[in-house]
Motif scaffolding. Structure first.
Motif, mmCIF file in Angstrom:
data_model
loop_
_atom_site.group_PDB
_atom_site.id
_atom_site.type_symbol
_atom_site.label_atom_id
_atom_site.label_comp_id
_atom_site.label_asym_id
_atom_site.label_seq_id
_atom_site.Cartn_x
_atom_site.Cartn_y
_atom_site.Cartn_z
ATOM 1 N N ALA A 8 1.116 -1.354 0.566
ATOM 2 C CA ALA A 8 0.266 0.224 0.443
ATOM 3 C C ALA A 8 0.633 1.474 0.075
ATOM 4 O O ALA A 8 0.438 2.121 -0.870
ATOM 5 N N ARG A 9 1.969 1.080 0.961
ATOM 6 C CA ARG A 9 2.585 2.990 0.992
ATOM 7 C C ARG A 9 3.369 2.441 -0.164
ATOM 8 O O ARG A 9 3.900 4.099 -0.604
ATOM 9 N N ARG A 36 -14.762 -1.435 1.114
ATOM 10 C CA ARG A 36 -15.796 -2.239 2.483
ATOM 11 C C ARG A 36 -15.967 -2.985 0.775
ATOM 12 O O ARG A 36 -16.529 -4.266 1.462
ATOM 13 N N GLU A 37 -16.003 -2.584 0.136
ATOM 14 C CA GLU A 37 -16.143 -3.557 -1.292
ATOM 15 C C GLU A 37 -15.429 -5.225 -0.623
ATOM 16 O O GLU A 37 -16.025 -6.676 -0.710
ATOM 17 N N THR A 38 -14.701 -5.053 -0.868
ATOM 18 C CA THR A 38 -13.233 -6.231 -0.509
ATOM 19 C C THR A 38 -13.440 -6.838 0.583
ATOM 20 O O THR A 38 -13.567 -8.046 0.774
ATOM 21 N N ARG A 55 -7.927 -13.589 -1.567
ATOM 22 C CA ARG A 55 -8.937 -12.334 -0.947
ATOM 23 C C ARG A 55 -8.983 -11.474 0.373
ATOM 24 O O ARG A 55 -9.361 -10.885 0.430
ATOM 25 N N GLU A 56 -8.640 -12.534 0.926
ATOM 26 C CA GLU A 56 -8.396 -12.001 2.976
ATOM 27 C C GLU A 56 -6.951 -10.714 2.382
ATOM 28 O O GLU A 56 -6.740 -9.786 3.170
ATOM 29 N N ARG A 57 -6.085 -11.400 1.603
ATOM 30 C CA ARG A 57 -4.401 -10.163 1.129
ATOM 31 C C ARG A 57 -4.994 -9.253 0.508
ATOM 32 O O ARG A 57 -5.217 -8.104 1.041
ATOM 33 N N LEU A 58 -5.832 -8.993 -0.408
ATOM 34 C CA LEU A 58 -6.657 -8.222 -1.069
ATOM 35 C C LEU A 58 -7.123 -6.876 -0.315
ATOM 36 O O LEU A 58 -7.078 -5.733 -0.105
ATOM 37 N N ALA A 59 -7.995 -7.573 0.717
ATOM 38 C CA ALA A 59 -8.702 -7.741 1.753
ATOM 39 C C ALA A 59 -8.159 -5.932 2.336
ATOM 40 O O ALA A 59 -8.587 -5.243 2.685
ATOM 41 N N VAL A 60 -6.927 -6.947 2.416
ATOM 42 C CA VAL A 60 -6.415 -6.198 4.160
ATOM 43 C C VAL A 60 -5.298 -5.035 2.959
ATOM 44 O O VAL A 60 -4.907 -4.342 3.812
ATOM 45 N N ILE A 61 -4.787 -5.513 2.611
ATOM 46 C CA ILE A 61 -4.163 -4.563 1.147
ATOM 47 C C ILE A 61 -4.975 -3.173 0.850
ATOM 48 O O ILE A 61 -4.679 -1.843 1.468
#
Length: 180
Positions: A8-9, A36-38, A55-61
């Protein structure tokens, strides 16, 4: 492998370069929607395309990207910058240097780890491994460990000891009760 915060950074630092406060505010809003969507998709309320990452990694990113866009917006507002310039962002620059140092040191650490692994394999008939499980699998292993009083690594070791490989190459573990 970079953490979600590292990803992200790095993304925000590159994408924010030259943006004004209004454009950064738009990115904050977009990241909030994506976060919110992820999160909804992770709970099973949406679909992911087959080519997308875990899915989990994408939501955390997206959670981390939202936080980083907010940090950049707040920094720009507090300092009165008209546009974001990564070089002026002291905290962002520290994080970028740390990422670069970890990246530069990764091949040496990997080579050392490989050498240790070869040395251990020559000296002992055992395998030491670091395993990364999805959040769901990790929770299951921890639940079993908690119920049996074992460490998660001991549960995984007992699972591995019971692996059966079929003639067709399928791998299974017959039902068993983990024990001391």
């Amino acid at each position: 492998m970079w953490s979600a915060q590292d990803v992200a950074r790095d993304r925000v630092r590159r994408q924010a370069n030259g943006l004004d406060v209004a454009a950064v505010a738009e990115r904050v809003a977009e990241a909030a929607v994506r976060e919110r969507e992820t999160a909804e998709q992770l709970r099973g309320n949406g679909s992911f395309y087959a080519f997308e990452m875990d899915r989990e990694r994408l939501a955390v990113i997206w959670l981390a990207q939202h936080a980083e866009w907010q940090r950049v917006r707040d920094l720009m507002t507090a300092t009165g910058w008209s546009v974001y310039e990564p070089e002026q962002d002291a905290q962002g620059s520290v994080w970028a240097r740390e990422r670069e140092e970890r990246l530069a040191g990764a091949p040496a650490a990997q080579a050392a780890s490989g050498a240790r692994g070869r040395k251990e394999a020559e000296g002992a008939d055992e395998l030491r491994a670091e395993v990364r499980l999805s959040a769901a699998s990790g929770r299951l292993v921890q639940t079993v460990a908690g119920r049996t009083g074992l460490r998660p690594s001991e549960v995984l070791a007992q699972l591995a000891e019971r692996i059966v490989v079929g003639e067709d190459g399928t791998v299974s573990v017959p039902p068993f009760t983990p024990s001391w």
